[in-house]
Design a protein around this motif. Structure first.
Motif, PDB file in Angstrom:
ATOM      1  N   LYS A 157       0.849  -1.194   0.000  1.00  0.00           N
ATOM      2  CA  LYS A 157       0.000   0.000   0.000  1.00  0.00           C
ATOM      3  C   LYS A 157       0.882   1.240   0.000  1.00  0.00           C
ATOM      4  CE  LYS A 157      -3.177   2.509   3.101  1.00  0.00           C
ATOM      5  NZ  LYS A 157      -3.869   2.440   4.411  1.00  0.00           N
ATOM      6  N   VAL A 193      -5.678   9.227  -1.438  1.00  0.00           N
ATOM      7  CA  VAL A 193      -5.971   8.193  -2.423  1.00  0.00           C
ATOM      8  C   VAL A 193      -4.802   7.216  -2.386  1.00  0.00           C
ATOM      9  CG1 VAL A 193      -6.235   7.675  -4.872  1.00  0.00           C
ATOM     10  CG2 VAL A 193      -7.348   9.695  -3.890  1.00  0.00           C
ATOM     11  N   ASN A 194      -5.103   5.969  -2.103  1.00  0.00           N
ATOM     12  CA  ASN A 194      -4.056   4.972  -1.942  1.00  0.00           C
ATOM     13  C   ASN A 194      -4.010   3.999  -3.108  1.00  0.00           C
ATOM     14  OD1 ASN A 194      -3.106   5.865   0.634  1.00  0.00           O
ATOM     15  ND2 ASN A 194      -4.953   4.993   1.537  1.00  0.00           N
ATOM     16  N   TYR A 203      -2.860   0.138  -4.129  1.00  0.00           N
ATOM     17  CA  TYR A 203      -2.579  -1.197  -3.607  1.00  0.00           C
ATOM     18  C   TYR A 203      -2.048  -2.046  -4.756  1.00  0.00           C
ATOM     19  CZ  TYR A 203      -5.421   0.343   0.314  1.00  0.00           C
ATOM     20  OH  TYR A 203      -5.917   1.039   1.388  1.00  0.00           O
ATOM     21  N   SER A 211      -7.868   3.558  -4.622  1.00  0.00           N
ATOM     22  CA  SER A 211      -9.111   3.803  -3.895  1.00  0.00           C
ATOM     23  C   SER A 211     -10.000   4.788  -4.649  1.00  0.00           C
ATOM     24  CB  SER A 211      -8.820   4.324  -2.485  1.00  0.00           C
ATOM     25  OG  SER A 211      -8.059   5.518  -2.518  1.00  0.00           O
ATOM     26  N   TYR A 212      -9.406   5.715  -5.407  1.00  0.00           N
ATOM     27  CA  TYR A 212     -10.215   6.645  -6.197  1.00  0.00           C
ATOM     28  C   TYR A 212     -10.892   5.886  -7.330  1.00  0.00           C
ATOM     29  CZ  TYR A 212     -11.709  10.506  -9.142  1.00  0.00           C
ATOM     30  OH  TYR A 212     -12.477  11.357  -9.887  1.00  0.00           O
ATOM     31  N   ALA A 271     -12.241   3.148  -7.294  1.00  0.00           N
ATOM     32  CA  ALA A 271     -11.913   1.713  -7.280  1.00  0.00           C
ATOM     33  C   ALA A 271     -11.307   1.320  -8.627  1.00  0.00           C
ATOM     34  CB  ALA A 271     -13.147   0.871  -6.964  1.00  0.00           C
ATOM     35  N   ASN A 300     -14.122   8.447  -3.924  1.00  0.00           N
ATOM     36  CA  ASN A 300     -12.953   7.838  -3.305  1.00  0.00           C
ATOM     37  C   ASN A 300     -13.439   6.789  -2.310  1.00  0.00           C
ATOM     38  OD1 ASN A 300     -10.237   7.423  -2.788  1.00  0.00           O
ATOM     39  ND2 ASN A 300     -10.102   9.043  -1.252  1.00  0.00           N
ATOM     40  N   ASP A 306     -13.451   3.632   0.481  1.00  0.00           N
ATOM     41  CA  ASP A 306     -12.712   3.049   1.602  1.00  0.00           C
ATOM     42  C   ASP A 306     -12.070   1.752   1.112  1.00  0.00           C
ATOM     43  OD1 ASP A 306     -13.558   5.053   3.361  1.00  0.00           O
ATOM     44  OD2 ASP A 306     -15.383   3.952   3.866  1.00  0.00           O
ATOM     45  N   ALA A 307     -10.974   1.361   1.752  1.00  0.00           N
ATOM     46  CA  ALA A 307     -10.272   0.182   1.261  1.00  0.00           C
ATOM     47  C   ALA A 307      -9.721  -0.639   2.405  1.00  0.00           C
ATOM     48  CB  ALA A 307      -9.137   0.596   0.330  1.00  0.00           C
ATOM     49  N   PHE A 318     -12.715  -2.620  -1.931  1.00  0.00           N
ATOM     50  CA  PHE A 318     -13.105  -1.212  -1.865  1.00  0.00           C
ATOM     51  C   PHE A 318     -14.592  -1.119  -1.533  1.00  0.00           C
ATOM     52  CE2 PHE A 318      -9.576  -1.207  -5.004  1.00  0.00           C
ATOM     53  CZ  PHE A 318      -8.690  -0.396  -4.299  1.00  0.00           C
ATOM     54  N   HIS A 346     -18.016   1.619  -0.737  1.00  0.00           N
ATOM     55  CA  HIS A 346     -18.572   2.969  -0.798  1.00  0.00           C
ATOM     56  C   HIS A 346     -20.087   2.891  -0.717  1.00  0.00           C
ATOM     57  CE1 HIS A 346     -18.361   7.264  -1.527  1.00  0.00           C
ATOM     58  NE2 HIS A 346     -19.375   7.137  -2.363  1.00  0.00           N
TER      59      HIS A 346
END
Length: 327
Positions: free
Chosen positions: A5, A16-17, A19, A33-34, A36, A114, A116-117, A127, A129
């Motif tokens: 990550k 914004v991450n 992975y 994360s943005y 997905a 964006n 959650d993850a 992800f 939302h």
């Protein structure tokens, strides 16, 4: 199998991450994360890295691109005729964003959120939302998008949703494939489809299914460039078409590698594009092919196109798969 990550950027003061999932073959996928977003799909052949999908290396491009590169599209991918539909005798009139029609669920769809993850396991990321009434859709919709990669070099994207109000759900990944470093015309395409959708001038399905002949016949492998040549006598210069498919939807390949596409729904949309160079795109100089697996577009308004209604209290799950093979 390893999942890492890193921070990719910020939007609306939130991180914004990115992975990255890497398997034992050193094949990897990167997801954001943005929206997905499926950011990269990279394989190693003879010590050389080969990206298989179009991608950007910064968040700004993902936010600004009109091409929705790699993003999760929803609530509903594709167009809805006149932005109107009926569920259980209730009429819904949404705000159009594509002429008088609704495209990709509206201007506040999943592709602009964006998520959650969480790292779900050593080979998957989930992800999450919640959309709540955006763009005129009824009710609260809880969405999860799970990306996984196995040691057979197969990517699976699973979309799960639950709602507290009758609504529509027909997501896809707006991924653009390029398995041969930009030379999309020389790449070969095979689509397991005998029929594709007839559409009007606004790209809305008429309800008719047409036989896949000539330019639209990809039952056997054919170079994408050959198909584009076959379109010219019809005064067409791009693909933006929906095919009726089964479980194994399609394969895109060059001489070195292939990606097989599988879905549990009935539609594949292909779209020739050049998301990174608008001038080349305007000259029909394409570098990638969008391949979007979903239920056929405007299914809510077309009999026999498939089910996209998600009723109150119902849970639904769909999976698309993409398998890389070295040739």
């Amino acid at each position: 199998m390893v999942v890492s990550k890193t921070k990719f950027g910020e939007t609306d003061d939130k991180s914004v991450n990115l992975y990255k999932i890497t398997n034992s073959n050193q094949t990897s996928i990167s997801v954001l994360s943005y929206a997905a977003t499926w950011q990269n799909f990279e394989v190693i052949e003879d010590g050389q890295k080969h990206p298989l999908i179009e991608h950007f290396d910064n968040l700004t491009d993902y936010i600004q691109t009109p091409y929705q590169v790699g993003k999760t599209i929803g609530r509903v991918a594709g167009r809805i005729n006149k932005a109107h539909f009926t569920i259980n005798d209730v009429n819904y009139q949404l705000k159009p964003n594509d002429g008088q029609n609704l495209l990709h669920g509206g201007n506040n769809g999943l592709q602009y959120q964006n998520f959650d993850a969480e790292i779900d396991s050593d080979n998957s990321v989930i992800f999450s939302h919640v959309v709540d009434g955006e763009d005129g859709f009824g009710g609260k919709l809880k969405v999860k998008v799970r990306y996984s990669l196995n040691d057979d070099d197969e990517v699976a994207i699973t979309y799960t949703a639950r709602t507290n109000h009758d609504t529509l759900f027909n997501p896809t990944c707006h991924v653009y494939f390029d398995v041969g470093e930009g030379n999309i015309r020389q790449q070969q395409l095979q689509i397991n489809a005998k029929r594709f959708l007839d559409v009007d001038d606004e790209k809305i399905p008429t309800g008719k299914l047409l036989a896949t002949t000539n330019a639209y016949d990809f039952k056997n492998f054919k170079k994408i460039g050959q198909g584009l040549k076959q379109l010219k006598p019809m005064d067409k210069f791009e693909y933006d078409d929906a095919f009726v498919v089964g479980d194994k939807a399609a394969t895109i390949k060059n001489d070195q590698r292939a990606v097989d596409l599988y879905t549990d729904r009935n539609g594949l949309i292909i779209f020739t594009a050049n998301p990174k160079d608008s001038q080349k795109a305007s000259q029909y100089d394409y570098d990638s092919l969008a391949m979007e697996m979903q239920t056929l577009p405007d299914a809510i308004n077309q009999k026999d196109f498939g089910e996209t209604v998600l009723n109150k209290g119902q849970r639904v799950s769909y999976t698309n798969k993409y398998k890389y093979r070295k040739l």
